[in-house]
Design a protein around this motif. Structure first.
Motif, PDB file in Angstrom:
ATOM      1  N   MET A 132       0.894  -1.324   0.046  1.00 52.71           N
ATOM      2  CA  MET A 132      -0.070   0.072  -0.042  1.00 52.71           C
ATOM      3  C   MET A 132       0.836   1.385  -0.075  1.00 52.71           C
ATOM      4  N   ASP A 133       1.963   1.322   0.754  1.00 58.57           N
ATOM      5  CA  ASP A 133       3.040   2.341   0.911  1.00 58.57           C
ATOM      6  C   ASP A 133       3.648   2.664  -0.276  1.00 58.57           C
ATOM      7  N   HIS A 134       3.773   1.476  -0.962  1.00 60.84           N
ATOM      8  CA  HIS A 134       4.650   1.688  -2.271  1.00 60.84           C
ATOM      9  C   HIS A 134       3.976   1.768  -3.646  1.00 60.84           C
ATOM     10  N   MET A 135       2.654   1.538  -3.328  1.00 61.28           N
ATOM     11  CA  MET A 135       1.830   1.691  -4.770  1.00 61.28           C
ATOM     12  C   MET A 135       2.156   2.881  -5.688  1.00 61.28           C
ATOM     13  N   ASP A 136       2.368   3.980  -5.101  1.00 68.05           N
ATOM     14  CA  ASP A 136       2.732   5.195  -6.222  1.00 68.05           C
ATOM     15  C   ASP A 136       4.014   4.783  -6.856  1.00 68.05           C
ATOM     16  N   GLU A 137       4.910   4.271  -6.046  1.00 72.93           N
ATOM     17  CA  GLU A 137       6.290   4.000  -6.542  1.00 72.93           C
ATOM     18  C   GLU A 137       6.253   2.853  -7.714  1.00 72.93           C
ATOM     19  N   GLU A 138       5.276   2.038  -7.544  1.00 78.06           N
ATOM     20  CA  GLU A 138       5.336   0.889  -8.315  1.00 78.06           C
ATOM     21  C   GLU A 138       4.764   1.533  -9.764  1.00 78.06           C
ATOM     22  N   LYS A 139       3.878   2.580  -9.747  1.00 79.26           N
ATOM     23  CA  LYS A 139       3.246   3.161 -10.861  1.00 79.26           C
ATOM     24  C   LYS A 139       4.218   4.217 -11.539  1.00 79.26           C
ATOM     25  N   THR A 140       5.055   4.772 -10.895  1.00 79.16           N
ATOM     26  CA  THR A 140       5.947   5.776 -11.376  1.00 79.16           C
ATOM     27  C   THR A 140       7.552   5.015 -11.593  1.00 79.16           C
ATOM     28  N   ARG A 141       8.202   5.019 -10.460  1.00 83.76           N
ATOM     29  CA  ARG A 141       9.598   4.522 -10.510  1.00 83.76           C
ATOM     30  C   ARG A 141       9.734   3.081 -11.158  1.00 83.76           C
ATOM     31  N   VAL A 142       8.923   2.096 -10.813  1.00 83.15           N
ATOM     32  CA  VAL A 142       9.161   0.781 -11.375  1.00 83.15           C
ATOM     33  C   VAL A 142       8.599   0.836 -12.878  1.00 83.15           C
ATOM     34  N   LYS A 143       7.613   1.610 -13.055  1.00 82.99           N
ATOM     35  CA  LYS A 143       7.132   1.854 -14.526  1.00 82.99           C
ATOM     36  C   LYS A 143       8.104   2.371 -15.329  1.00 82.99           C
ATOM     37  N   ALA A 144       8.844   3.515 -14.845  1.00 82.53           N
ATOM     38  CA  ALA A 144       9.728   4.129 -15.578  1.00 82.53           C
ATOM     39  C   ALA A 144      10.884   3.388 -16.196  1.00 82.53           C
ATOM     40  N   GLN A 145      11.500   2.545 -14.811  1.00 79.93           N
ATOM     41  CA  GLN A 145      12.482   1.565 -15.354  1.00 79.93           C
ATOM     42  C   GLN A 145      12.215   0.384 -16.115  1.00 79.93           C
ATOM     43  N   ARG A 146      10.806  -0.058 -16.373  1.00 81.05           N
ATOM     44  CA  ARG A 146      10.436  -0.948 -17.103  1.00 81.05           C
ATOM     45  C   ARG A 146      10.492  -0.281 -18.725  1.00 81.05           C
ATOM     46  N   ASP A 147       9.869   0.801 -18.605  1.00 82.82           N
ATOM     47  CA  ASP A 147       9.977   1.466 -19.932  1.00 82.82           C
ATOM     48  C   ASP A 147      11.145   1.831 -20.519  1.00 82.82           C
ATOM     49  N   ARG A 148      12.198   2.284 -19.625  1.00 80.22           N
ATOM     50  CA  ARG A 148      13.519   2.433 -20.317  1.00 80.22           C
ATOM     51  C   ARG A 148      14.014   1.013 -20.683  1.00 80.22           C
ATOM     52  N   LEU A 149      14.095   0.108 -19.773  1.00 75.64           N
ATOM     53  CA  LEU A 149      14.558  -1.044 -20.404  1.00 75.64           C
ATOM     54  C   LEU A 149      13.912  -1.733 -21.696  1.00 75.64           C
ATOM     55  N   GLU A 150      12.718  -1.687 -21.748  1.00 77.30           N
ATOM     56  CA  GLU A 150      12.013  -2.067 -23.042  1.00 77.30           C
ATOM     57  C   GLU A 150      12.391  -1.179 -24.319  1.00 77.30           C
ATOM     58  N   ALA A 151      12.425   0.257 -24.113  1.00 76.91           N
ATOM     59  CA  ALA A 151      12.594   1.008 -25.301  1.00 76.91           C
ATOM     60  C   ALA A 151      13.950   0.666 -25.513  1.00 76.91           C
ATOM     61  N   GLY A 152      14.820   0.633 -24.628  1.00 74.18           N
ATOM     62  CA  GLY A 152      16.441   0.497 -25.009  1.00 74.18           C
ATOM     63  C   GLY A 152      16.625  -1.160 -25.654  1.00 74.18           C
ATOM     64  N   LEU A 153      15.855  -1.971 -25.376  1.00 68.55           N
ATOM     65  CA  LEU A 153      16.140  -3.419 -25.990  1.00 68.55           C
ATOM     66  C   LEU A 153      15.690  -3.286 -27.167  1.00 68.55           C
ATOM     67  N   LEU A 154      14.480  -2.529 -27.536  1.00 70.04           N
ATOM     68  CA  LEU A 154      13.626  -2.568 -28.861  1.00 70.04           C
ATOM     69  C   LEU A 154      14.383  -1.691 -29.732  1.00 70.04           C
ATOM     70  N   ALA A 155      15.194  -0.597 -29.241  1.00 68.91           N
ATOM     71  CA  ALA A 155      15.688   0.095 -29.915  1.00 68.91           C
ATOM     72  C   ALA A 155      17.184  -0.415 -30.554  1.00 68.91           C
ATOM     73  N   LYS A 156      17.850  -1.132 -29.471  1.00 62.66           N
ATOM     74  CA  LYS A 156      19.186  -1.580 -29.751  1.00 62.66           C
ATOM     75  C   LYS A 156      19.103  -3.037 -30.599  1.00 62.66           C
ATOM     76  N   ILE A 157      18.148  -3.516 -30.450  1.00 63.50           N
ATOM     77  CA  ILE A 157      18.356  -5.064 -31.111  1.00 63.50           C
ATOM     78  C   ILE A 157      17.030  -4.974 -32.253  1.00 63.50           C
ATOM     79  N   PRO A 158      17.635  -5.394 -33.474  1.00 65.25           N
ATOM     80  CA  PRO A 158      16.677  -5.418 -34.548  1.00 65.25           C
ATOM     81  C   PRO A 158      15.754  -6.885 -34.253  1.00 65.25           C
ATOM     82  N   ASN A 159      14.703  -6.806 -35.168  1.00 68.46           N
ATOM     83  CA  ASN A 159      13.599  -7.979 -34.982  1.00 68.46           C
ATOM     84  C   ASN A 159      13.311  -8.338 -33.671  1.00 68.46           C
TER      85      ASN A 159
END
Ligand code: PLP
Length: 392
Positions: free
Chosen positions: A253-280
């Motif tokens: 409950m205390d960390h719910m906002d962090e899950e929606k912001t910090r964790v999501k931002a890390q996931r998005d950066r990871l995903e965008a980085g891999l999709l940009a660096k790796i073809p197919n």
């Protein structure tokens, strides 16, 4: 060697605060909560507090929470318990992408004479709600649909589904094992009748879960024995684990906002980085309607197990979207249901983050994975053939 754990949909680290809360209940406060003496009474008080903590996280009343041993038990108890409460009904509606805790049980029930409708999903992993409405008949005892998918993180509109199920006069069970603690849930604002959750997915220990049963819902106990859990689940409570689950829910409950912001931002950066660096490389599942921590990616023309092995050598722990069936690797039932093409389904990897991941973890993965994919593709006949067909 550095370890980067991004397999949190499989299981999570017990939060050290959770562990500290549990510790006294092994060697000091070891009474049975059902005992009449004061020694048991203080343990019963702690179990009561944990029940309140779980109820608060999902907006329920404590009397609606039944402690179980895991998510699988909660799912089994909900489906089996409903079928036994409505013996004149023998039909179950579920989806093709549920966890084996639901699908394998449904297969087993089919062999016992029940009929099961497994609803398909589209290529983004989403359901057609008209199809769901049409599938429910007067003989449907229970509809069981997950809140969020464990492989892709795709979120189903379960609150809308609950309305449909209620209109049609069936009971709605929701497997929320992957959703609880990651996204807000308020049972006072929906009509879901039963909801499963599991401790080890939200930084509590393994071997404890809960089943929410809305007041007034008919339920036949799955575990038959003593009077524990208000006659809804026999068996002496696993007290330390229950205390841990309660604390984990409070922390979630205390960390719910962090899950929606910090964790999501890390996931998005990871995903965008891999999709940009790796073809197919492709994303599996709907981009928006999904958990903030999960990313399922397919790296075409190579095998997920090979990627996992080389990642593991670099200290990175994730999951593949394959399952070993009769000695050969097959894409998971979820990716098959979504119609993910053969070229990508075999090379799928699920990254699932938690609040314990750091920005450095993301940097490390972005540095290590692209060369792993290139190395495997150099060895892959499928990748080479694809190159040749592109030239021709
Ligand atoms: N349901 C879903 C969606 C899951 O992801 C899992 C576990 O991975 C389960 C049920 C089973 O939970 P447990 O491992 O607590 O039995």
């Amino acid at each position: 060697m550095k370890t980067v754990y991004v397999d949190n949909n499989a299981t999570t680290r017990v939060d050290p605060e959770v562990f500290r809360e549990m510790e006294p209940y092994f060697c000091d406060l070891y009474g049975n909560p059902s005992s009449m003496h004061k020694f048991g009474g203080q343990v019963a008080g702690a179990v009561k507090r944990a029940r309140q903590q779980v109820a608060t996280l999902i907006g329920a009343d404590p009397s609606e929470i039944v402690f179980t041993s895991c998510g699988t038990e909660s799912d089994n108890a909900a489906i089996w318990g409903t079928l036994h409460s409505y013996p004149q009904k023998h039909h179950i509606v579920t989806t093709r992408v549920e966890h084996p805790a639901v699908l394998t049980l449904c297969n087993h029930l089919m062999k016992q004479g029940y009929s099961v409708t497994e609803l398909p999903v589209n290529h983004e992993g989403l359901l057609d709600l008209d199809q769901l409405r049409d599938a429910i008949t007067p003989y449907t005892a229970v509809v069981s649909v997950m809140w969020a998918n464990n492989e892709t993180g795709v979120i189903f509109p379960v609150e809308e589904i609950a309305e449909i199920v209620q209109e049609k006069g069936s009971v709605f069970h929701c497997d929320a094992v992957q959703a609880v603690g990651k996204i807000p849930i308020n049972m006072r604002k929906n009509r879901i009748d039963m909801l499963s959750l599991s401790g080890h997915k939200l930084h509590a220990p393994k071997g404890v879960g809960a089943l929410y049963i809305r007041k007034g819902t008919r339920f036949t106990p799955f575990f038959i024995g003593g009077h524990q859990e208000h006659n809804r689940r026999g068996g002496t409570e696993s007290v330390p684990s229950i205390i841990g689950l309660g604390k984990a829910c409070e922390l979630a409950m205390d960390h719910m906002d962090e899950e929606k912001t910090r964790v999501k931002a890390q996931r998005d950066r990871l995903e965008a980085g891999l999709l940009a660096k790796i073809p197919n490389a492709l994303l599996n599942g709907h981009r928006e309607h999904r958990l903030p921590n999960t990313s399922s990616l397919s790296f075409e023309y190579i095998e997920g197990e090979g990627i996992l092995l080389l990642m593991s050598r670099e200290g990175i722990a994730a999951s593949s979207g394959s399952a070993c069936t009769s000695g050969s690797l097959e894409p998971s039932h979820v990716l098959r249901a979504m119609g993910v093409p053969f070229t990508g389904a075999h090379g799928s990897i699920r990254f699932s983050l938690s609040r314990f991941n750091t920005d450095e973890d993301v940097d490390y993965i972005l540095e290590k994975i692209p060369p792993i994919i290139s190395r495997l593709r150099e060895l892959s006949p499928f990748w080479k053939r694809r190159d040749r067909s592109a030239v021709l």
